[in-house]
Design a protein around this motif. Structure first.
Motif, PDB file in Angstrom:
ATOM      1  N   GLU A  41      50.419  35.963  23.035  1.00 28.46           N
ATOM      2  CA  GLU A  41      49.937  37.349  22.982  1.00 28.46           C
ATOM      3  C   GLU A  41      49.832  37.892  24.413  1.00 28.46           C
ATOM      4  N   THR A  42      50.937  38.397  24.934  1.00 25.91           N
ATOM      5  CA  THR A  42      50.941  38.931  26.297  1.00 25.91           C
ATOM      6  C   THR A  42      51.937  40.078  26.363  1.00 25.91           C
ATOM      7  N   SER A  43      52.072  40.678  27.552  1.00 29.05           N
ATOM      8  CA  SER A  43      53.050  41.762  27.713  1.00 29.05           C
ATOM      9  C   SER A  43      53.613  41.731  29.126  1.00 29.05           C
ATOM     10  N   THR A  49      51.453  43.756  36.275  1.00 33.38           N
ATOM     11  CA  THR A  49      50.381  44.418  37.029  1.00 33.38           C
ATOM     12  C   THR A  49      49.332  43.428  37.533  1.00 33.38           C
ATOM     13  N   ARG A  50      49.081  42.336  36.781  1.00 30.74           N
ATOM     14  CA  ARG A  50      48.039  41.386  37.207  1.00 30.74           C
ATOM     15  C   ARG A  50      48.539  40.342  38.192  1.00 30.74           C
ATOM     16  N   THR A  51      49.878  40.094  38.195  1.00 28.31           N
ATOM     17  CA  THR A  51      50.383  39.005  39.051  1.00 28.31           C
ATOM     18  C   THR A  51      51.575  39.391  39.921  1.00 28.31           C
ATOM     19  N   ALA A 125      48.517  19.863  45.712  1.00 28.54           N
ATOM     20  CA  ALA A 125      48.860  21.025  44.893  1.00 28.54           C
ATOM     21  C   ALA A 125      49.623  22.072  45.715  1.00 28.54           C
ATOM     22  N   CYS A 126      49.223  23.342  45.612  1.00 32.27           N
ATOM     23  CA  CYS A 126      50.017  24.408  46.233  1.00 32.27           C
ATOM     24  C   CYS A 126      50.021  24.334  47.760  1.00 32.27           C
ATOM     25  N   SER A 127      49.049  23.608  48.342  1.00 31.98           N
ATOM     26  CA  SER A 127      49.013  23.464  49.804  1.00 31.98           C
ATOM     27  C   SER A 127      49.858  22.279  50.257  1.00 31.98           C
ATOM     28  N   ASP A 164      48.770  28.666  25.860  1.00 32.62           N
ATOM     29  CA  ASP A 164      47.649  29.261  26.611  1.00 32.62           C
ATOM     30  C   ASP A 164      48.151  30.401  27.495  1.00 32.62           C
ATOM     31  N   ARG A 165      47.904  31.635  27.069  1.00 30.44           N
ATOM     32  CA  ARG A 165      48.433  32.779  27.830  1.00 30.44           C
ATOM     33  C   ARG A 165      47.783  32.912  29.212  1.00 30.44           C
ATOM     34  N   ASN A 166      46.595  32.318  29.387  1.00 27.43           N
ATOM     35  CA  ASN A 166      45.930  32.404  30.693  1.00 27.43           C
ATOM     36  C   ASN A 166      46.714  31.702  31.790  1.00 27.43           C
ATOM     37  N   GLY A 232      40.770  31.390  36.405  1.00 29.40           N
ATOM     38  CA  GLY A 232      41.580  32.260  37.250  1.00 29.40           C
ATOM     39  C   GLY A 232      40.799  33.153  38.201  1.00 29.40           C
ATOM     40  N   ARG A 233      39.764  33.813  37.661  1.00 25.27           N
ATOM     41  CA  ARG A 233      39.038  34.781  38.499  1.00 25.27           C
ATOM     42  C   ARG A 233      38.347  34.100  39.677  1.00 25.27           C
ATOM     43  N   GLU A 234      37.742  32.913  39.409  1.00 26.00           N
ATOM     44  CA  GLU A 234      37.062  32.157  40.468  1.00 26.00           C
ATOM     45  C   GLU A 234      38.072  31.672  41.512  1.00 26.00           C
ATOM     46  N   PRO A 266      53.346  33.603  52.575  1.00 22.20           N
ATOM     47  CA  PRO A 266      52.155  33.114  51.872  1.00 22.20           C
ATOM     48  C   PRO A 266      52.529  32.325  50.629  1.00 22.20           C
ATOM     49  N   HIS A 267      51.574  31.548  50.129  1.00 28.86           N
ATOM     50  CA  HIS A 267      51.759  30.902  48.825  1.00 28.86           C
ATOM     51  C   HIS A 267      52.001  31.993  47.780  1.00 28.86           C
ATOM     52  N   GLN A 268      52.927  31.709  46.870  1.00 27.22           N
ATOM     53  CA  GLN A 268      53.369  32.735  45.920  1.00 27.22           C
ATOM     54  C   GLN A 268      52.688  32.542  44.562  1.00 27.22           C
ATOM     55  N   ALA A 269      51.397  32.899  44.482  1.00 28.02           N
ATOM     56  CA  ALA A 269      50.679  32.747  43.206  1.00 28.02           C
ATOM     57  C   ALA A 269      50.468  34.083  42.522  1.00 28.02           C
ATOM     58  N   ASN A 270      50.099  35.083  43.329  1.00 26.95           N
ATOM     59  CA  ASN A 270      49.730  36.365  42.742  1.00 26.95           C
ATOM     60  C   ASN A 270      49.868  37.450  43.814  1.00 26.95           C
ATOM     61  N   LEU A 271      50.593  38.502  43.509  1.00 29.03           N
ATOM     62  CA  LEU A 271      50.820  39.571  44.485  1.00 29.03           C
ATOM     63  C   LEU A 271      49.503  40.213  44.922  1.00 29.03           C
ATOM     64  N   ARG A 272      48.534  40.284  43.990  1.00 29.15           N
ATOM     65  CA  ARG A 272      47.247  40.895  44.361  1.00 29.15           C
ATOM     66  C   ARG A 272      46.494  40.036  45.386  1.00 29.15           C
ATOM     67  N   ILE A 273      46.644  38.718  45.302  1.00 28.20           N
ATOM     68  CA  ILE A 273      46.019  37.840  46.306  1.00 28.20           C
ATOM     69  C   ILE A 273      46.672  38.089  47.664  1.00 28.20           C
ATOM     70  N   GLY A 296      57.693  33.007  39.953  1.00 24.42           N
ATOM     71  CA  GLY A 296      56.318  32.689  39.597  1.00 24.42           C
ATOM     72  C   GLY A 296      55.711  31.737  40.613  1.00 24.42           C
ATOM     73  N   ASN A 297      54.671  31.043  40.181  1.00 25.62           N
ATOM     74  CA  ASN A 297      53.978  30.103  41.060  1.00 25.62           C
ATOM     75  C   ASN A 297      54.610  28.715  40.897  1.00 25.62           C
ATOM     76  N   THR A 298      55.273  28.243  41.930  1.00 27.02           N
ATOM     77  CA  THR A 298      55.905  26.918  41.870  1.00 27.02           C
ATOM     78  C   THR A 298      55.106  25.894  42.676  1.00 27.02           C
TER      79      THR A 298
HETATM   80  O1  UT7 Z   1      48.373  28.390  42.870  1.00 26.53           O
HETATM   81  C1  UT7 Z   1      47.039  28.008  42.971  1.00 26.53           C
HETATM   82  C2  UT7 Z   1      46.181  29.132  43.102  1.00 26.53           C
HETATM   83  N1  UT7 Z   1      46.215  29.937  41.911  1.00 26.53           N
HETATM   84  C3  UT7 Z   1      45.855  31.182  42.023  1.00 26.53           C
HETATM   85  O2  UT7 Z   1      45.618  31.586  43.123  1.00 26.53           O
HETATM   86  C4  UT7 Z   1      45.695  32.034  40.795  1.00 26.53           C
HETATM   87  C5  UT7 Z   1      44.432  32.847  40.925  1.00 26.53           C
HETATM   88  N2  UT7 Z   1      44.097  33.698  39.800  1.00 26.53           N
HETATM   89  C6  UT7 Z   1      44.866  34.714  39.378  1.00 26.53           C
HETATM   90  O3  UT7 Z   1      45.951  34.925  39.890  1.00 26.53           O
HETATM   91  C7  UT7 Z   1      44.327  35.644  38.333  1.00 26.53           C
HETATM   92  O4  UT7 Z   1      42.950  35.372  38.141  1.00 26.53           O
HETATM   93  C8  UT7 Z   1      45.055  35.550  36.976  1.00 26.53           C
HETATM   94  C9  UT7 Z   1      46.434  36.136  37.079  1.00 26.53           C
HETATM   95  C10 UT7 Z   1      45.128  34.100  36.536  1.00 26.53           C
HETATM   96  C11 UT7 Z   1      44.292  36.334  35.916  1.00 26.53           C
HETATM   97  O5  UT7 Z   1      44.139  37.696  36.326  1.00 26.53           O
HETATM   98  P1  UT7 Z   1      42.716  38.396  36.242  1.00 26.53           P
HETATM   99  O6  UT7 Z   1      42.904  39.782  36.645  1.00 26.53           O
HETATM  100  O7  UT7 Z   1      41.760  37.553  37.032  1.00 26.53           O
HETATM  101  O8  UT7 Z   1      42.426  38.341  34.697  1.00 26.53           O
HETATM  102  P2  UT7 Z   1      41.227  37.616  33.942  1.00 26.53           P
HETATM  103  O9  UT7 Z   1      41.418  36.138  33.927  1.00 26.53           O
HETATM  104  O10 UT7 Z   1      39.940  38.146  34.451  1.00 26.53           O
HETATM  105  O11 UT7 Z   1      41.468  38.172  32.468  1.00 26.53           O
HETATM  106  C12 UT7 Z   1      41.375  39.566  32.183  1.00 26.53           C
HETATM  107  C13 UT7 Z   1      41.745  39.783  30.725  1.00 26.53           C
HETATM  108  C14 UT7 Z   1      41.030  38.834  29.774  1.00 26.53           C
HETATM  109  O12 UT7 Z   1      40.706  39.577  28.606  1.00 26.53           O
HETATM  110  P3  UT7 Z   1      39.220  40.105  28.356  1.00 26.53           P
HETATM  111  O13 UT7 Z   1      38.374  38.879  28.363  1.00 26.53           O
HETATM  112  O14 UT7 Z   1      38.938  41.022  29.511  1.00 26.53           O
HETATM  113  O15 UT7 Z   1      39.340  40.783  27.043  1.00 26.53           O
HETATM  114  C15 UT7 Z   1      42.071  37.809  29.445  1.00 26.53           C
HETATM  115  O16 UT7 Z   1      41.875  37.241  28.176  1.00 26.53           O
HETATM  116  O17 UT7 Z   1      43.144  39.546  30.543  1.00 26.53           O
HETATM  117  C16 UT7 Z   1      43.336  38.628  29.454  1.00 26.53           C
HETATM  118  N3  UT7 Z   1      44.535  37.846  29.725  1.00 26.53           N
HETATM  119  C17 UT7 Z   1      45.757  38.242  29.326  1.00 26.53           C
HETATM  120  N4  UT7 Z   1      46.184  39.314  28.650  1.00 26.53           N
HETATM  121  C18 UT7 Z   1      47.511  39.409  28.428  1.00 26.53           C
HETATM  122  C19 UT7 Z   1      44.620  36.674  30.379  1.00 26.53           C
HETATM  123  N5  UT7 Z   1      45.915  36.280  30.417  1.00 26.53           N
HETATM  124  C20 UT7 Z   1      46.616  37.237  29.766  1.00 26.53           C
HETATM  125  C21 UT7 Z   1      47.993  37.393  29.494  1.00 26.53           C
HETATM  126  N6  UT7 Z   1      48.394  38.500  28.834  1.00 26.53           N
HETATM  127  N7  UT7 Z   1      48.923  36.500  29.885  1.00 26.53           N
END
Ligand code: UT7
Length: 340
Positions: A41-43, A49-51, A125-127, A164-166, A232-234, A266-273, A296-298
């Motif tokens: 369940e994702t889009s 926009t999130r990554t 890991a990524c480091s 796990d969509r997370n 993820g958020r932490e 930089p490490h390629q995990a998330n454009l917002r980071i 993506g993140n390799t």
């Molecule tokens: O490489 C090692 C280091 N890794 C990183 O640096 C990754 C660090 N973390 C991140 O990049 C971000 O935290 C994520 C991309 C993993 C997540 O982004 P976020 O903006 O922090 O989202 P969130 O985890 O706070 O989730 C927001 C919402 C949640 O829904 P509710 O609870 O607000 O209703 C999630 O369930 O987005 C939902 N969500 C998704 N929705 C659609 C989580 N994954 C998805 C998904 N598609 N794939």
């Protein structure tokens, strides 16, 4: 952490070390965000926009981390005009080894014919690619070895919970490599390197099962325990703070200012980071190399792949001060400055 982590810069009396070749390899199969829409369940809109990720590569069945690593390593050796049989040290950084033992580096050694090398893995890991770089750099600097091949390689698709969509939308497979030699003409010289870790935060990003702490059994096999889980958020917050601090430390260790840096990898995990760190450090976005949209993140491979692409595309030019920075599970972080 209470005590500062060490930074290595050029110590008088030790040899300088340079990067003499880079290489990378990405598996052929492309998995797009649209493909993932059919799996969980994702889009495409959420993931983009999130990554910033649009697609990632997935290794074929039977195509292992060591195979990706060997292909990347051979390309780096070719660029450095070095024969595999002449390598003294071969380090693979990975969290997705072919086997728990022996080390993936030993599988790579056998595949490429690096018969005289001492071969071992590092797990950060990524480091991890930068951890490998620091170990190899110091071994060359002291004269313990003449050269080293370092590789970051991952088959993360084998350790992702595809329900796990997370997490499943974030990761991809690939490998990147570099050859390190003593520096003769100063080009590609590693000016500074800084590594750190904080094991107190281990459970923010980990693979809980599959090790001695939690073997996979018939009873727990359905619980996806041998797959990546992440808060993820932490992790996001730690990543921004730790990479920013690490970047500042490596720049200082090189005797430079942020304004002296021409390219950031930089490490390629998330454009917002990446954007958050760039803003805090005052770096212009055109000086920051990004390829996470394609791969993506390799993990350990990410910086190595990006460095090879920056090198081969001409984004990294002779004389540029290049900042590398990474963050990952452990928690771990790392940074380095290279005079290209
Ligand atoms: O490489 C090692 C280091 N890794 C990183 O640096 C990754 C660090 N973390 C991140 O990049 C971000 O935290 C994520 C991309 C993993 C997540 O982004 P976020 O903006 O922090 O989202 P969130 O985890 O706070 O989730 C927001 C919402 C949640 O829904 P509710 O609870 O607000 O209703 C999630 O369930 O987005 C939902 N969500 C998704 N929705 C659609 C989580 N994954 C998805 C998904 N598609 N794939």
């Amino acid at each position: 952490m209470t005590a500062p982590h060490p930074t290595s810069s050029q110590i008088p009396g030790l040899r300088s070390v340079r990067i003499a070749g880079t290489g990378s390899y990405l598996p052929e199969k492309v998995l797009t965000n649209n493909d993932l829409e059919k799996m969980v369940e994702t889009s495409d809109e959420w993931i983009t926009t999130r990554t910033g990720i649009k697609e990632r590569r997935i290794a074929a069945e039977g195509e292992l981390t060591s195979h990706l690593a060997a292909k990347a390593g051979l390309k780096a050796l070719e660029m450095a005009a070095l024969d595999p049989a002449d390598i003294d040290m071969l380090i693979v950084s990975t969290i997705t080894p072919d086997t728990i033992t022996p080390a993936t580096a030993c599988h790579v050694q056998s595949q490429i014919g690096a018969t005289r090398a001492v071969a071992f893995d590092v797990s950060a890991a990524c480091s991890g690619f930068l951890f490998a770089m620091e170990v190899a750099k110091n071994a060359i600097a002291t004269g313990a070895v003449r050269n080293a091949l370092i590789i970051g390689a991952e088959k993360l698709s084998a350790f992702v919970n595809w329900t796990d969509r997370n997490t499943c939308v974030l990761f991809g497979d690939g490998a990147g490599a570099a050859v390190l030699l003593p520096s003769e003409n100063g080009e590609g010289r590693v000016l500074s390197c800084h590594l750190g870790s904080d094991g107190r935060q281990a459970e923010l990003l980990h693979i809980p099962g599959g090790g001695a702490a939690c073997p996979i059994t018939m009873d727990n096999a359905d619980r996806h325990l041998a797959t990546l889980t992440m808060q993820g958020r932490e992790v996001f917050k730690h990543a921004v703070n730790a990479m920013r601090r690490a970047a500042e430390t490596a720049i200082q260790g090189a005797g430079l200012q942020t304004t002296d840096i021409q390219l950031v990898i930089p490490h390629q995990a998330n454009l917002r980071i990446i954007e958050a760190i760039s803003e805090r450090l005052g770096l212009a976005s055109e000086n920051v190399f990004v390829n996470l949209d394609k791969y993506g993140n390799t993990s350990a491979a990410a910086i190595a792949i990006a460095m090879d692409e920056a090198n081969r595309s001409g984004a990294m030019k002779s004389g540029d001060n290049v900042l590398l920075m990474a963050f990952g599970a452990g928690l771990t972080w790392a940074s380095a400055v290279i005079r290209w």
